[in-house]
Design an enzyme around this catalytic site. Structure first.
Site, PDB file in Angstrom:
ATOM      1  N   GLU A 176     -56.688 -55.608 -22.256  1.00  0.00           N
ATOM      2  CA  GLU A 176     -55.106 -55.629 -21.740  1.00  0.00           C
ATOM      3  C   GLU A 176     -54.551 -53.880 -21.591  1.00  0.00           C
ATOM      4  OE1 GLU A 176     -52.801 -57.599 -24.760  1.00  0.00           O
ATOM      5  OE2 GLU A 176     -53.480 -59.738 -24.224  1.00  0.00           O
ATOM      6  N   GLU A 290     -58.369 -65.045 -23.707  1.00  0.00           N
ATOM      7  CA  GLU A 290     -57.420 -65.224 -24.656  1.00  0.00           C
ATOM      8  C   GLU A 290     -56.364 -66.138 -24.215  1.00  0.00           C
ATOM      9  OE1 GLU A 290     -55.721 -61.933 -27.028  1.00  0.00           O
ATOM     10  OE2 GLU A 290     -57.225 -60.680 -26.726  1.00  0.00           O
TER      11      GLU A 290
HETATM   12  O1  AHR Z   1     -51.431 -60.636 -31.122  1.00  0.00           O
HETATM   13  C1  AHR Z   1     -52.749 -60.439 -30.900  1.00  0.00           C
HETATM   14  C2  AHR Z   1     -52.907 -59.696 -29.711  1.00  0.00           C
HETATM   15  O2  AHR Z   1     -52.577 -60.662 -28.481  1.00  0.00           O
HETATM   16  C3  AHR Z   1     -54.311 -59.306 -29.263  1.00  0.00           C
HETATM   17  O3  AHR Z   1     -54.718 -58.447 -29.933  1.00  0.00           O
HETATM   18  C4  AHR Z   1     -54.015 -58.960 -27.680  1.00  0.00           C
HETATM   19  O4  AHR Z   1     -55.052 -58.980 -26.925  1.00  0.00           O
HETATM   20  C5  AHR Z   1     -52.838 -59.920 -27.467  1.00  0.00           C
HETATM   21  O5  AHR Z   1     -52.132 -59.213 -26.695  1.00  0.00           O
END
Ligand code: AHR
Length: 494
Positions: A176, A290
């Site tokens: 990110e 994710e």
């Molecule tokens: O809240 C966890 C985070 O969410 C992770 O570290 C990130 O990659 C995502 O934005």
């Protein structure tokens, strides 16, 4: 199962039409050094439930049920300030983690992660520090993991007891890095150049690895990335959390969660369009590395209360049939795009929003655990083309299709296995299934995941409110009934 349904749908499957073989990496996971995921989650030295390495054995046994193909680690935002050399060897120094503002003991590092992955039967996937780290640091990490003894970092690994290389196949450059919240965030122009240079060093260290880089379904970010570094990449990594809870932990209700079920499709389609426009669709895949219906609650203030508030992520009551239904539709969506989406990682594996809740005395399999297990164990290896006509389900702001279906061909073509998802919270839906041309009649083996209410959840004292059951499914003139808020797998011999 045969209550008179108020709504009807149809699914048309042509078993002879093009099929897609999907990657089992769609059933992947993500674990981060954040709150109680690693420490007090999968790793708890001294617990009677852990082995001599500190690995929780009950967690390992449960994850084996999921046939987890791949696990991404160590972050997430955590990795953007993480220096892997702090987590190897006999001397481990605790380091303050500036992403989550707590001290990481560093007792769980690269060797522990790889050993743990091998225990659950998963491929390790390492996400590197592209925040405060350099391409050289990434290439050193790769050398530590994958090179044969005879170089500085490989010898270091061998000296710590791992003579054979760890053979880590998947490596991501960054996490990110487009986001202002990320340590060492970049501009799009900086990012493309940085990724190309880091990838070059990594490929010169081990040309066989699969390389990913942090991307987003946004042309302004991903086109410059692909222009500068596309030729080095195997995947772009994208993320999705749809129920945003960062500052205030008020999970959306069931119908709102159903409204979110159509959003991943748009994100995938947009990213695919970028790959097509760049003429890279055949070379670069999408890793949704994710994903979770619920974003994590991590309020910003820096005091101890804010860190304690992260415990709210662990409340099992949040994770209901809404999470199960959303996750099933998410996996169906990835399977429909199986030629481009080649990896997806539920985030995280344990605790917070994860499918397994781990406490001092045991574990709870949440609703999403069951979805992952059913998808990873019941579906056949090829996705069949299918066309679904579904009645609308009213949700805040409009409507979404009430049912979602994925059809697969079983091993050796001996069966067709279909996963039906009924999003409706209260009403059954009758569904006409056409496979080829013949009418279907009979009673078939099925597996049903549902619960007494859409808001049901599993908890320490009630671990089986939501659990799959084997069932017989009656089909008359091609019509079967899908119970409300359910996921139903049916096997049709052919
Ligand atoms: O809240 C966890 C985070 O969410 C992770 O570290 C990130 O990659 C995502 O934005």
């Amino acid at each position: 199962m045969n209550a008179s349904p108020a709504r009807s749908a149809s699914v048309n499957i042509q078993p002879d039409r093009t099929t897609k073989t999907y990657s089992r990496d769609l059933f992947g996971h993500f674990i981060e050094h954040f709150h109680r995921q690693v420490y007090g989650g999968i790793f708890e030295p001294g617990s009677p439930l852990s082995d001599e390495r500190g690995f929780r054995q009950d967690v390992i046994a449960a994850l084996r049920e999921l046939h987890v193909p791949v696990v991404r680690w160590p972050g997430g935002c955590f990795v953007s300030g993480y220096h892997w050399q702090d987590g190897i060897g006999p001397e481990r120094t605790p380091v303050f983690d500036r992403a989550w503002r707590v001290t990481d003991p560093n007792t769980f590092g690269t060797d522990e992660f790889v050993a743990w992955c091998r225990e659950i039967g998963a491929e390790p996937y390492i996400c590197t520090n592209a925040g405060t780290g350099t391409g050289e640091e990434m290439a050193d990490w790769l050398e530590y993991c994958n090179s044969l003894p005879g170089s500085r970092w490989a010898d270091r690994r061998a000296g710590y007891g791992n003579r054979a290389p760890h053979a880590v196949r998947y490596w991501s450059i960054g996490n990110e890095n487009y986001g202002a919240w990320e340590l060492g965030a970049r501009t799009p122009g900086e990012w493309g150049h940085y990724v190309a240079e880091a990838a070059k060093m990594m490929r010169r260290t081990d040309p066989t690895v699969k390389l990913l880089a942090a991307a987003v379904d946004d042309v302004d970010w991903t086109i410059p990335l692909l222009k500068a570094a596309g030729r080095y990449l195997d995947y772009v990594s994208i993320h999705g959390y749809w129920d945003h809870l960062n500052e205030v932990n008020e999970p959306s209700d069931y119908r709102q969660c159903m409204a979110f079920t159509v959003l991943p499709e748009a994100q995938i389609a947009k990213t695919e369009a970028i790959l097509v426009a760049m003429d890279l669709k055949d070379q670069v895949s999408i890793a949704f590395d994710e994903w979770n219906l619920r974003g994590w609650h991590h309020p910003k203030p820096t005091d101890a209360e804010a860190i304690a508030a992260r415990d709210l992520n662990d409340l099992n009551a949040t994770y209901t049939m809404a999470d199960a239904i959303f996750s099933a539709v998410f996996l169906n969506t990835c399977l429909r795009h199986a030629d481009t989406v080649r990896m997806a990682n539920i985030a995280p594996t344990v605790n917070a929003r994860g499918p397994l809740f781990v406490h001092r005395d045991g574990i709870v399999r949440r609703s999403t655990f069951h979805v992952l297990r059913l998808y990873a164990s019941l579906l056949g290896p090829e996705v069949l083309d299918s066309h679904t006509i579904a009645p609308p389900l009213e949700v805040p702001g409009g409507s979404v299709p009430a049912i979602d279906v994925i059809a697969t061909r079983g091993n050796a073509g001996s069966s067709i296995i279909i996963a039906f998802v009924n999003k409706h919270d209260r009403e059954p839906v009758s569904c006409k299934v056409v496979i080829g041309s013949g009418p279907i009649n009979g009673t078939f083996d099925g597996t049903l995941l549902t619960a007494p209410t859409p808001d049901a959840y599993n908890d320490v004292d009630s671990p089986d409110e939501i659990q799959p059951v084997d069932t017989k499914v009656t089909v008359e003139d091609g019509v079967l009934t899908l119970p409300p808020h359910s996921v139903l797998f049916v096997t049709f011999p052919c």
